[in-house]
Design an enzyme around this catalytic site. Structure first.
Site, PDB file in Angstrom:
ATOM      1  CG  HIS A  40      -1.754   1.137   1.465  1.00 28.56           C
ATOM      2  ND1 HIS A  40      -1.654   1.974   2.556  1.00 28.56           N
ATOM      3  CD2 HIS A  40      -2.768   1.609   0.717  1.00 28.56           C
ATOM      4  CE1 HIS A  40      -2.578   2.908   2.482  1.00 28.56           C
ATOM      5  NE2 HIS A  40      -3.267   2.715   1.371  1.00 28.56           N
ATOM      6  NE  ARG A  41      -1.748   5.735   1.280  1.00 29.20           N
ATOM      7  CZ  ARG A  41      -2.217   6.374   2.341  1.00 29.20           C
ATOM      8  NH1 ARG A  41      -1.409   7.130   3.055  1.00 29.20           N
ATOM      9  NH2 ARG A  41      -3.495   6.293   2.682  1.00 29.20           N
ATOM     10  CD  GLU A  67      -2.889   2.202  -3.254  1.00 31.45           C
ATOM     11  OE1 GLU A  67      -3.953   2.792  -3.413  1.00 31.45           O
ATOM     12  OE2 GLU A  67      -1.991   2.612  -2.468  1.00 31.45           O
ATOM     13  CG  ASP A  69      -2.612   6.931  -3.439  1.00 32.51           C
ATOM     14  OD1 ASP A  69      -3.747   6.424  -3.521  1.00 32.51           O
ATOM     15  OD2 ASP A  69      -1.793   6.642  -2.539  1.00 32.51           O
ATOM     16  CG  HIS A  82      -2.994   9.175   0.173  1.00 35.66           C
ATOM     17  ND1 HIS A  82      -3.646   9.950   1.112  1.00 35.66           N
ATOM     18  CD2 HIS A  82      -3.803   8.115  -0.079  1.00 35.66           C
ATOM     19  CE1 HIS A  82      -4.800   9.367   1.426  1.00 35.66           C
ATOM     20  NE2 HIS A  82      -4.916   8.264   0.717  1.00 35.66           N
ATOM     21  CD  GLU A 141      -6.964   5.452  -4.374  1.00 37.53           C
ATOM     22  OE1 GLU A 141      -6.243   4.803  -3.593  1.00 37.53           O
ATOM     23  OE2 GLU A 141      -7.863   6.247  -4.007  1.00 37.53           O
ATOM     24  CE  LYS A 143      -6.263   8.735  -2.651  1.00 40.36           C
ATOM     25  NZ  LYS A 143      -7.238   7.876  -1.926  1.00 40.36           N
ATOM     26  CG  ASP A 266       0.439   0.763   5.699  1.00 38.22           C
ATOM     27  OD1 ASP A 266      -0.050   0.940   4.570  1.00 38.22           O
ATOM     28  OD2 ASP A 266       0.204   1.514   6.668  1.00 38.22           O
TER      29      ASP A 266
END
Ligand code: G3P
Ligand code: CA
Length: 275
Positions: A40-41, A67, A69, A82, A141, A143, A266
Site C-alpha cells: 500500500h503506497r 499500490e 496514488d 496520496h 489509484e 485519487k 503497509d
C-alpha cells in the site's frame, strides 16, 4: 416478486449450490489460498509512502503489486502522492493541483518519515511505469479524479504508449473511489482490469455489486466492511475482492479467513511471512 427479491433469492440459491463459494469458505487445513500481496503506497510500514524507497522495498520484499496514488500538477504532469495537499508528506505546503511540477519535484518527500529518507522526491506516474513494469504489478489509484478533468485519458495514454493495456499487461489494475471515473477508464482501456474502492456499506448491496460488476473486475472494500457473504457475492458476480488497509497480522489473518483475493497492506511481511 420484485427484481431485488428475485436477485437476492437467485444469489442465495446459487451460493448454496455453487461449488466455488463453498471452496472459498473452506480452505484446506494448513494451507492458505493464494492471495495477491499489495504494498500500500509501497512498503509504507518501513519507508515513506509513495516514494521510490517504499516501492523498491516492496520489490525487495517480493510483494506482488505496489499500490500508487495518481494526481496531476498545475502544469499537467501526472504525479504520485496520496493527499490532495503536499503538507503531510513533504516539507512544502499547498494543493497538489495548484503547484507546478518543478515546485512539486523540488520538495523533500522523505524527511518527514525519517532522516535516512531525506531527498526522496514525489515520483511521476510515467517514472513508476518505466521503473517497475515487468518487475512488480502496479495497482494504480486515481485519487480524487474529479479535481483533474481529463486525467482518465492522460492515464490511458501513458499506458497505451507503453503497450501496457493488453491482457498480458504486466499486471496493471486501475482503481478509484470515483465510480464514474472507473466506468470511463473501462471504456478507454477495456482490456485493463478495473477496481472500485469503498468503505461504505451502502455499496455492498446486491444491486450495488451487480452494477459494479458491469464494468469492474475488482471490488475493493475497506476491511471493516468485509464479510464472507460479501466476498462470496462478489465472486459470484465475477469480481475479485481486494481489501485494505492491513496494518496488523490480525487484520491480515482475518482477510485470509474471509477468502479475499488481494490484501493491500503497509507491511507485505504480514501477507507473506517469508519476507
Ligand atoms: O488501495 C486501497 C487504498 O489505497 C485506498 O485508500 O486512502 O489509502 O488511498 P487510501
Ligand atoms: Ca491509495
Amino acid at each position: 416478486m420484485s427484481k431485488q427479491l428475485l436477485l437476492e433469492a437467485g444469489v442465495a440459491l446459487s451460493l448454496v449450490f455453487n461449488p466455488f463459494s463453498q471452496l472459498a469458505e473452506e480452505p484446506t487445513t494448513g494451507q492458505r489460498k493464494q492471495v495477491e500481496n499489495v504494498a500500500h503506497r509501497g512498503a509504507t510500514g518501513y519507508a515513506p509512502e509513495n516514494t521510490i524507497a517504499a516501492f523498491d522495498l516492496a520489490v525487495e520484499m517480493k510483494a506482488d503489486y505496489i499500490e500508487i496514488d495518481v494526481q496531476r500538477s498545475n502544469d499537467g504532469e501526472l504525479v504520485v502522492i496520496h493527499d490532495t495537499t503536499v503538507d503531510r508528506t513533504t516539507d512544502g505546503t499547498g494543493q497538489v493541483g495548484e503547484l507546478t511540477f518543478e515546485q512539486l519535484r523540488s520538495l523533500d518527500a522523505g524527511s518527514w518519515y525519517g532522516e535516512k529518507f531525506a531527498g526522496e522526491h514525489i515520483p511521476t506516474f510515467e517514472e513508476i511505469l518505466d521503473r517497475y513494469r515487468g518487475k512488480i504489478g502496479i495497482l494504480v489509484e486515481l485519487k480524487a479524479p474529479e479535481l483533474y478533468p481529463g486525467i482518465e485519458e492522460q492515464v490511458a495514454d501513458a499506458l497505451l504508449e507503453r503497450n501496457l493495456d493488453k491482457p498480458q499487461n504486466e499486471k496493471i489494475i486501475i482503481q478509484s473511489f470515483n465510480f464514474t471515473s472507473m466506468k470511463m477508464m473501462d471504456q478507454l482501456l477495456p482490456r485493463v482490469p478495473i477496481g472500485v474502492l469503498t468503505s461504505n456499506r451502502a455499496d455492498t448491496t446486491l444491486d450495488a455489486l451487480q452494477e459494479f460488476s458491469t464494468y469492474a473486475d475488482w471490488f475493493n472494500p475497506s476491511y471493516g466492511i468485509v464479510t464472507e457473504e460479501l466476498v462470496n457475492d462478489g465472486h459470484y458476480l465475477g469480481m475479485k475482492i481486494g481489501s485494505w488497509t492491513v496494518r496488523s497480522q490480525e487484520a491480515a489473518d482475518f482477510l485470509f479467513e474471509m477468502g479475499v483475493d488481494a490484501i493491500i497492506t503497509d507491511c507485505p511481511d504480514y501477507v507473506d511471512p517469508r519476507n
